[in-house]
Write a protein that holds these residues in place. Structure first.
Motif, PDB file in Angstrom:
ATOM      1  N   ILE A  28      29.705 -29.204 -17.487  1.00  0.00           N
ATOM      2  CA  ILE A  28      28.512 -29.169 -18.303  1.00  0.00           C
ATOM      3  C   ILE A  28      28.815 -28.247 -19.883  1.00  0.00           C
ATOM      4  CG2 ILE A  28      26.114 -28.528 -18.360  1.00  0.00           C
ATOM      5  CD1 ILE A  28      26.562 -28.446 -15.346  1.00  0.00           C
ATOM      6  N   ASN A  29      28.606 -29.064 -20.793  1.00  0.00           N
ATOM      7  CA  ASN A  29      28.740 -28.398 -22.088  1.00  0.00           C
ATOM      8  C   ASN A  29      27.679 -27.391 -22.311  1.00  0.00           C
ATOM      9  OD1 ASN A  29      31.084 -29.883 -22.696  1.00  0.00           O
ATOM     10  ND2 ASN A  29      29.492 -31.632 -23.453  1.00  0.00           N
ATOM     11  N   ASP A  30      27.778 -26.545 -23.447  1.00  0.00           N
ATOM     12  CA  ASP A  30      26.926 -25.447 -23.759  1.00  0.00           C
ATOM     13  C   ASP A  30      25.453 -26.043 -24.313  1.00  0.00           C
ATOM     14  OD1 ASP A  30      28.774 -23.510 -23.221  1.00  0.00           O
ATOM     15  OD2 ASP A  30      29.456 -23.324 -25.470  1.00  0.00           O
ATOM     16  N   ASP A  31      25.565 -27.419 -24.730  1.00  0.00           N
ATOM     17  CA  ASP A  31      24.238 -27.754 -25.117  1.00  0.00           C
ATOM     18  C   ASP A  31      23.682 -28.645 -23.922  1.00  0.00           C
ATOM     19  OD1 ASP A  31      25.995 -30.151 -24.879  1.00  0.00           O
ATOM     20  OD2 ASP A  31      25.580 -30.860 -27.184  1.00  0.00           O
ATOM     21  N   LEU A  32      24.193 -28.722 -22.671  1.00  0.00           N
ATOM     22  CA  LEU A  32      23.955 -28.980 -21.521  1.00  0.00           C
ATOM     23  C   LEU A  32      24.074 -30.606 -21.300  1.00  0.00           C
ATOM     24  CD1 LEU A  32      20.233 -27.342 -20.809  1.00  0.00           C
ATOM     25  CD2 LEU A  32      22.632 -26.515 -20.485  1.00  0.00           C
ATOM     26  N   SER A  33      24.939 -31.305 -22.309  1.00  0.00           N
ATOM     27  CA  SER A  33      25.555 -32.501 -22.230  1.00  0.00           C
ATOM     28  C   SER A  33      26.404 -32.785 -21.254  1.00  0.00           C
ATOM     29  CB  SER A  33      25.928 -32.945 -23.805  1.00  0.00           C
ATOM     30  OG  SER A  33      26.786 -32.087 -24.235  1.00  0.00           O
ATOM     31  N   VAL A  34      26.997 -33.858 -21.008  1.00  0.00           N
ATOM     32  CA  VAL A  34      27.909 -33.799 -19.863  1.00  0.00           C
ATOM     33  C   VAL A  34      29.287 -33.807 -20.812  1.00  0.00           C
ATOM     34  CG1 VAL A  34      29.163 -35.642 -18.281  1.00  0.00           C
ATOM     35  CG2 VAL A  34      26.750 -35.318 -18.243  1.00  0.00           C
ATOM     36  N   GLY A  35      30.235 -33.052 -19.902  1.00  0.00           N
ATOM     37  CA  GLY A  35      31.568 -32.936 -20.650  1.00  0.00           C
ATOM     38  C   GLY A  35      32.486 -34.023 -20.048  1.00  0.00           C
ATOM     39  N   GLU A  36      33.756 -33.126 -19.803  1.00  0.00           N
ATOM     40  CA  GLU A  36      34.997 -33.985 -19.149  1.00  0.00           C
ATOM     41  C   GLU A  36      34.939 -33.979 -17.706  1.00  0.00           C
ATOM     42  OE1 GLU A  36      38.656 -30.850 -18.896  1.00  0.00           O
ATOM     43  OE2 GLU A  36      38.009 -31.304 -20.788  1.00  0.00           O
ATOM     44  N   ARG A  37      35.404 -35.015 -17.190  1.00  0.00           N
ATOM     45  CA  ARG A  37      35.437 -35.263 -15.812  1.00  0.00           C
ATOM     46  C   ARG A  37      36.269 -33.773 -14.884  1.00  0.00           C
ATOM     47  NH1 ARG A  37      34.768 -39.668 -12.046  1.00  0.00           N
ATOM     48  NH2 ARG A  37      34.591 -38.426  -9.941  1.00  0.00           N
ATOM     49  N   ASN A  38      35.489 -33.424 -13.847  1.00  0.00           N
ATOM     50  CA  ASN A  38      36.005 -32.326 -13.364  1.00  0.00           C
ATOM     51  C   ASN A  38      37.088 -32.836 -12.026  1.00  0.00           C
ATOM     52  OD1 ASN A  38      36.180 -29.816 -12.438  1.00  0.00           O
ATOM     53  ND2 ASN A  38      34.114 -29.644 -11.729  1.00  0.00           N
ATOM     54  N   ILE A  66      29.573 -36.931   3.209  1.00  0.00           N
ATOM     55  CA  ILE A  66      29.123 -36.480   2.237  1.00  0.00           C
ATOM     56  C   ILE A  66      28.108 -37.617   1.374  1.00  0.00           C
ATOM     57  CG2 ILE A  66      28.935 -35.334  -0.057  1.00  0.00           C
ATOM     58  CD1 ILE A  66      30.206 -33.896   2.341  1.00  0.00           C
ATOM     59  N   THR A  67      26.713 -37.379   1.966  1.00  0.00           N
ATOM     60  CA  THR A  67      25.795 -38.319   1.475  1.00  0.00           C
ATOM     61  C   THR A  67      25.591 -38.339  -0.045  1.00  0.00           C
ATOM     62  OG1 THR A  67      24.506 -37.991   3.682  1.00  0.00           O
ATOM     63  CG2 THR A  67      23.374 -38.881   1.842  1.00  0.00           C
ATOM     64  N   SER A  68      25.583 -39.419  -0.580  1.00  0.00           N
ATOM     65  CA  SER A  68      25.516 -39.474  -2.251  1.00  0.00           C
ATOM     66  C   SER A  68      26.615 -38.731  -2.794  1.00  0.00           C
ATOM     67  CB  SER A  68      24.221 -39.044  -2.677  1.00  0.00           C
ATOM     68  OG  SER A  68      22.911 -39.764  -1.671  1.00  0.00           O
ATOM     69  N   GLY A  69      27.688 -38.759  -2.277  1.00  0.00           N
ATOM     70  CA  GLY A  69      28.954 -37.763  -2.646  1.00  0.00           C
ATOM     71  C   GLY A  69      29.237 -38.752  -3.945  1.00  0.00           C
ATOM     72  N   GLU A  70      29.242 -39.887  -4.227  1.00  0.00           N
ATOM     73  CA  GLU A  70      29.467 -40.567  -5.452  1.00  0.00           C
ATOM     74  C   GLU A  70      28.767 -41.796  -5.348  1.00  0.00           C
ATOM     75  OE1 GLU A  70      30.867 -41.727  -8.991  1.00  0.00           O
ATOM     76  OE2 GLU A  70      31.603 -39.774  -7.978  1.00  0.00           O
ATOM     77  N   HIS A  71      28.339 -42.094  -6.663  1.00  0.00           N
ATOM     78  CA  HIS A  71      27.540 -43.385  -6.928  1.00  0.00           C
ATOM     79  C   HIS A  71      27.315 -43.482  -8.186  1.00  0.00           C
ATOM     80  CE1 HIS A  71      23.969 -40.630  -7.965  1.00  0.00           C
ATOM     81  NE2 HIS A  71      24.276 -39.997  -6.957  1.00  0.00           N
ATOM     82  N   ASP A  72      26.681 -44.670  -8.820  1.00  0.00           N
ATOM     83  CA  ASP A  72      26.338 -44.963 -10.195  1.00  0.00           C
ATOM     84  C   ASP A  72      24.983 -44.929 -10.646  1.00  0.00           C
ATOM     85  OD1 ASP A  72      25.221 -47.095  -8.607  1.00  0.00           O
ATOM     86  OD2 ASP A  72      26.219 -48.775  -9.569  1.00  0.00           O
ATOM     87  N   LEU A  73      24.072 -43.977  -9.954  1.00  0.00           N
ATOM     88  CA  LEU A  73      22.943 -43.887 -10.279  1.00  0.00           C
ATOM     89  C   LEU A  73      22.423 -43.095 -11.509  1.00  0.00           C
ATOM     90  CD1 LEU A  73      21.044 -44.077  -6.685  1.00  0.00           C
ATOM     91  CD2 LEU A  73      21.792 -46.246  -8.326  1.00  0.00           C
ATOM     92  N   THR A  74      23.123 -41.743 -11.496  1.00  0.00           N
ATOM     93  CA  THR A  74      23.237 -40.673 -12.524  1.00  0.00           C
ATOM     94  C   THR A  74      24.145 -40.611 -13.306  1.00  0.00           C
ATOM     95  OG1 THR A  74      23.630 -39.087 -10.844  1.00  0.00           O
ATOM     96  CG2 THR A  74      21.272 -39.811 -10.992  1.00  0.00           C
ATOM     97  N   GLU A  75      24.206 -39.770 -14.244  1.00  0.00           N
ATOM     98  CA  GLU A  75      25.161 -39.372 -15.351  1.00  0.00           C
ATOM     99  C   GLU A  75      26.236 -38.185 -14.473  1.00  0.00           C
ATOM    100  OE1 GLU A  75      23.818 -38.380 -19.022  1.00  0.00           O
ATOM    101  OE2 GLU A  75      22.774 -36.828 -18.417  1.00  0.00           O
ATOM    102  N   ASN A  76      25.428 -37.335 -13.839  1.00  0.00           N
ATOM    103  CA  ASN A  76      26.251 -36.258 -13.290  1.00  0.00           C
ATOM    104  C   ASN A  76      25.694 -36.288 -11.873  1.00  0.00           C
ATOM    105  OD1 ASN A  76      28.185 -34.241 -13.114  1.00  0.00           O
ATOM    106  ND2 ASN A  76      26.992 -33.007 -14.821  1.00  0.00           N
ATOM    107  N   ILE A  77      26.741 -35.624 -11.089  1.00  0.00           N
ATOM    108  CA  ILE A  77      26.400 -35.150  -9.661  1.00  0.00           C
ATOM    109  C   ILE A  77      26.778 -33.765  -9.475  1.00  0.00           C
ATOM    110  CG2 ILE A  77      26.703 -35.872  -7.053  1.00  0.00           C
ATOM    111  CD1 ILE A  77      27.418 -38.531  -7.956  1.00  0.00           C
TER     112      ILE A  77
END
Length: 590
Positions: free
Chosen positions: A237-247, A198-209
């Motif tokens: 993804i929270n209702d306000d489109l912020s990042v929530g808990e880890r999936n 999986i290309t770019s499956g995990e990385h430190d560039l963005t707050e969510n994937i």
């Protein structure tokens, strides 16, 4: 390896003078403000940005690679800052929908941006590239609710995307997908399984994937008819489109690869991860393959970018490296030896690189135009024609351009001699990086079977179709020095196509036996057509790019028709020899 600026003049020539970008957009009634000058200005600015910020990271990022600790993947030094700068400068949103924060520019510009990203650093190019592919798919097939949740931040690059297809037990044969998705009772699903490569499956560039995952529902039919597609975010993804808990999704490991070391290739575990259905149940493979044309076109463009980079660096080296004298006597008597560019065999390799880079670029851009016709034309017949052209061209572009990239990057190493084998000069990296382009998004063998077995025999009933008409129309309408050779090549292509069609009715193994030869032969004929067009445009140019530039195009066309196009003869002979020599030997006799 030197960080050489991208060949913007070559891009400009093909886009403006060969493929008439202004007329193309005027006919479609879109992007009419995007004249040739604006088009080149955008690309020139992109090249300057990438030359300054991306090019210097290519070699050190390859040496350092990605790292994993626990399930945390770290990209090479400088990538995190680069990615932030790239997004803030607007490059991630170039052709994005303005409704979601995009700039609304053309798909063609985005394709060329992908070429430039690869030209400066192939490993880096996959991070924005995969996100763009995921965004395109969601824009076509996701519900409005899902689109509202993810497209704004995918468009700006704040979040990134992946495509999760392959599993340990299945690569090409996706009918064997075992990842499971169970309804959760609230409209969402719980996804469990393992995906690899999986290309770019995990990385430190963005707050969510945002992962796009193929999986099976509990009552799904067996095989490819029972695969659905799900959106599974790394963080909820929270209702306000912020990042929530880890999936429930995490990287188990990263692959240690031959090349593209700065691109994080992950084994991903989905453990009761919350996901959302995209499209209708059991339609996942159809949805994913609807977007495969773009993915395979982009892979072909990665191949031509590698070819171009290897060529430009080899050319610079050949003009400086002193070894022996020219066969007819010293060219530079004041120097201890002549530059190696005086030697015929070095010129053969350089011209082969140049012919593949520049001709394949025209082929790829032409395919990009067909995608824009499909996206924007109001004429149903025109759309249908573009779809048929594209369907036939895509396996050629993916297979032929990436295979010729391997040849070209091999020449790059050879031109450097022993220095080409040494890491500090960078030529060996282009070969290592280019090797994957023949493999991911479907190997060359798979592209060949798609072209020969599916597109040619099943869909087009043994006819080349519109590409043959396009080439014949060009021959009829333009008087070039290569019309006779191009006509013979087209006639040979038609004849060998008829031969395969007849042979396939007698022995099904004949298709697989002929397929790769047929793909490469098709590529050489289509490339001949584009070199005839390049020659014609250069011969009748307005001269805005300089006399030497146009002369170089015409003389490269002469080289292609004299030295490369004759390769189709050996491919024809191989096809006509049939499948017996492949199939008669028993497995125990190997």
């Amino acid at each position: 390896m030197a960080n050489l600026p991208a060949p913007i003049k070559d891009i400009q020539f093909i886009a403006d003078e060969v493929l008439d970008l202004t007329g193309h957009y005027q006919k479609l009634g879109v992007h009419e403000e995007l004249d040739a000058e604006t088009f080149v200005t955008v690309l020139d600015e992109a090249s300057k940005f990438l030359h300054e910020y991306v090019g210097p990271l290519n070699n050190p990022a390859d040496a350092q690679g990605c790292r994993i600790e626990g399930n945390i993947v770290t990209t090479p030094d400088g990538f995190k800052e680069l990615y932030k700068n790239y997004c803030e400068s607007g490059w991630s949103s170039l052709d994005g929908d303005p409704e979601y924060g995009g700039q609304g520019l053309s798909y063609w510009l985005q394709l060329i941006l992908g070429e430039l990203n690869t030209y400066y650093c192939p490993g880096w190019s996959n991070y924005p590239g995969l996100t763009h592919g995921a965004r395109e798919l969601l824009d076509h097939f996701a519900s409005e609710e899902l689109q509202a949740k993810v497209l704004p931040k995918l468009t700006t690059g704040e979040w990134s995307g992946t495509m999760c297809l392959t599993e340990p037990q299945c690569g090409t044969d996706l009918g064997m997908v075992a990842t499971a998705a169970k309804p959760a009772g609230d409209g969402s699903y719980r996804v469990s399984g393992t995906k690899i490569f999986i290309t770019s499956g995990e990385h430190d560039l963005t707050e969510n994937i945002i992962h796009l995952v193929l999986a099976r529902l509990p009552d799904a039919p067996e095989g490819t008819k029972g695969i659905s597609l799900f959106l599974v975010p790394k963080f909820l993804i929270n209702d306000d489109l912020s990042v929530g808990e880890r999936n429930g999704v995490a990287a188990a490991s990263i692959e240690h690869k031959m090349g593209l070391n700065s691109s994080a290739t992950c084994v991903m575990n989905f453990d009761d991860a919350k996901g959302y259905l995209i499209g209708e149940p059991n339609q996942g493979l159809r949805i994913m393959f609807t977007m495969m044309n773009g993915a395979r076109l982009n892979t072909g463009i990665q191949g031509l970018a590698a070819t171009q980079a290897s060529f430009q660096n080899a050319l610079a080296y050949a003009k400086e490296r002193l070894q022996m004298r020219a066969p007819e006597g010293p060219k530079y008597p004041n120097k201890p030896a002549d530059p190696i560019i005086v030697h015929p065999d070095v010129r053969r390799m350089l011209l082969t690189q140049k012919a593949f880079a520049e001709g394949n670029r025209a082929m790829a851009y032409f395919a990009g135009q067909q995608l824009e016709v499909i996206k924007h034309s109001k004429d149903a017949e025109e759309v249908k024609r573009a779809e048929q052209i594209l369907a036939f061209l895509i396996p050629i572009i993916k297979g032929f351009i990436t295979e010729t990239a391997l040849e070209a990057t091999t020449h790059g190493i050879q031109i450097y001699g022993g220095h080409g084998y040494i890491k500090e000069h960078g030529q060996e990296q282009w070969y290592r990086d280019a090797r994957i382009f023949t493999l991911y998004e479907g190997t060359t063998g798979i592209q060949a079977l798609d072209l020969t077995g599916r597109k040619l025999l099943q869909i087009q009933k043994g006819q080349i179709g519109h590409m043959a008409d396009i080439i014949q129309d060009f021959i009829n309408q333009h008087d070039t020095p290569y019309n006779k050779q191009l006509q013979k090549a087209l006639d040979d292509w038609q004849d060998i196509t008829a031969f395969i069609t007849r042979s396939a009715t007698k022995d099904p193994n004949e298709v697989g036996s002929a397929s790769v030869d047929y793909l490469m032969l098709s590529g050489y004929v289509v490339l001949a057509y584009f070199w005839a067009r390049l020659h014609n445009s250069a011969e009748h140019s307005k001269g805005q790019l300089g006399a030497e530039f146009y002369a170089g195009k015409q003389k490269t066309a002469a080289f292609y028709f004299a030295k490369i196009l004759p390769r189709i003869e050996s491919h024809q002979a191989s096809i006509r020899s049939g499948a017996d020599s492949l199939m008669d030997i028993q497995a125990s006799e190997f």
